[in-house]
Design a protein around this motif. Structure first.
Motif, PDB file in Angstrom:
ATOM      1  N   PHE A  49       0.699  -1.091   0.333  1.00 57.72           N
ATOM      2  CA  PHE A  49       0.226  -0.144   0.219  1.00 57.72           C
ATOM      3  C   PHE A  49       0.792   1.666   0.412  1.00 57.72           C
ATOM      4  O   PHE A  49       0.215   2.268  -0.938  1.00 57.72           O
ATOM      5  CB  PHE A  49      -0.887  -0.422   1.416  1.00 57.72           C
ATOM      6  CG  PHE A  49      -2.031   1.012   1.714  1.00 57.72           C
ATOM      7  CD1 PHE A  49      -2.894   1.521   0.339  1.00 57.72           C
ATOM      8  CD2 PHE A  49      -1.202   2.417   2.465  1.00 57.72           C
ATOM      9  CE1 PHE A  49      -3.633   2.636   0.641  1.00 57.72           C
ATOM     10  CE2 PHE A  49      -1.537   3.795   2.294  1.00 57.72           C
ATOM     11  CZ  PHE A  49      -3.295   3.568   1.843  1.00 57.72           C
ATOM     12  N   LEU A  52       2.706   1.517  -3.019  1.00 58.59           N
ATOM     13  CA  LEU A  52       1.890   2.270  -4.601  1.00 58.59           C
ATOM     14  C   LEU A  52       1.290   3.288  -4.398  1.00 58.59           C
ATOM     15  O   LEU A  52       0.185   4.068  -5.438  1.00 58.59           O
ATOM     16  CB  LEU A  52       1.094   1.499  -5.102  1.00 58.59           C
ATOM     17  CG  LEU A  52       1.581  -0.001  -5.796  1.00 58.59           C
ATOM     18  CD1 LEU A  52       0.244  -0.898  -6.107  1.00 58.59           C
ATOM     19  CD2 LEU A  52       2.511   0.351  -7.199  1.00 58.59           C
ATOM     20  N   ALA A  60      -3.979   1.232  -4.754  1.00 60.00           N
ATOM     21  CA  ALA A  60      -2.933   0.560  -3.609  1.00 60.00           C
ATOM     22  C   ALA A  60      -4.157   0.191  -2.713  1.00 60.00           C
ATOM     23  O   ALA A  60      -3.750  -0.467  -1.683  1.00 60.00           O
ATOM     24  CB  ALA A  60      -2.146   2.160  -2.923  1.00 60.00           C
TER      25      ALA A  60
END
Length: 178
Positions: A49, A52, A60
């Motif tokens: 997460f 991104l 994400a």
């Protein structure tokens, strides 16, 4: 939390000895999930997460949630696969032992999965962690499931193969290929 850290260290440094301890311990479904699996499975999800987040926040978030849920559910599914396959390889059909193997074998993969926040190098570290987790699964099979040592490799490969097929089927059914 100290127990979790000690278990991670044991699985990393001396998996055979750690499996001996695990084999002797009682296990309960809810505590092993809430105090171990759900915590460690969150590591690669959070790392992915964060990696991104600035480029594709929605992607994400969705990848982190889906990956996390599939990891947690995967432990339960893998435990059932192990329980069903064990007697075919001379082991015992023991649901508790199968849960132990499924819950603790991915330990190093989850921890190493935190490295994916580092582009390229992190992926290599995560891959190495994944292979080490497969090795710890192999080490734990004769200890926890009491599968004869001469059948441990075949059993481990069968579990991995069936787990991969189940994972592919789940992803096809959910339409999620991330």
């Amino acid at each position: 939390m100290n127990h979790l850290i000690e278990r991670v260290k044991g699985m990393a440094m001396a998996p055979a000895q750690e499996w001996q301890k695990i084999a002797r311990e009682p296990i309960e479904l809810v505590p092993v999930f809430t105090r171990y699996v759900m915590i460690l499975a969150a590591i690669p999800a959070i790392a992915g997460f964060l990696l991104l987040l600035f480029w594709a926040p929605f992607t994400a978030f969705s990848m982190a949630i889906v990956g996390y849920i599939l990891s947690v559910v995967g432990v339960f599914v893998t435990a059932k696969i192990i329980e069903i396959l064990a007697p075919k390889f001379g082991g015992q059909p023991d649901a508790d032992a199968a849960l132990k193997l499924a819950a603790f074998a991915p330990t190093i993969a989850w921890v190493a999965g935190g490295a994916i926040i580092i582009p390229l190098l992190g992926g290599i570290i995560a891959l190495i962690g994944g292979f080490y987790a497969l090795y710890t699964l192999y080490i734990g099979v004769p200890i926890v499931m009491r599968v004869p040592q001469e059948k441990a490799l075949t059993f481990t490969l069968a579990v991995i193969g069936v787990a991969i097929l189940v994972n592919i089927a789940v992803r096809i059914l959910t339409g999620v290929f991330i």
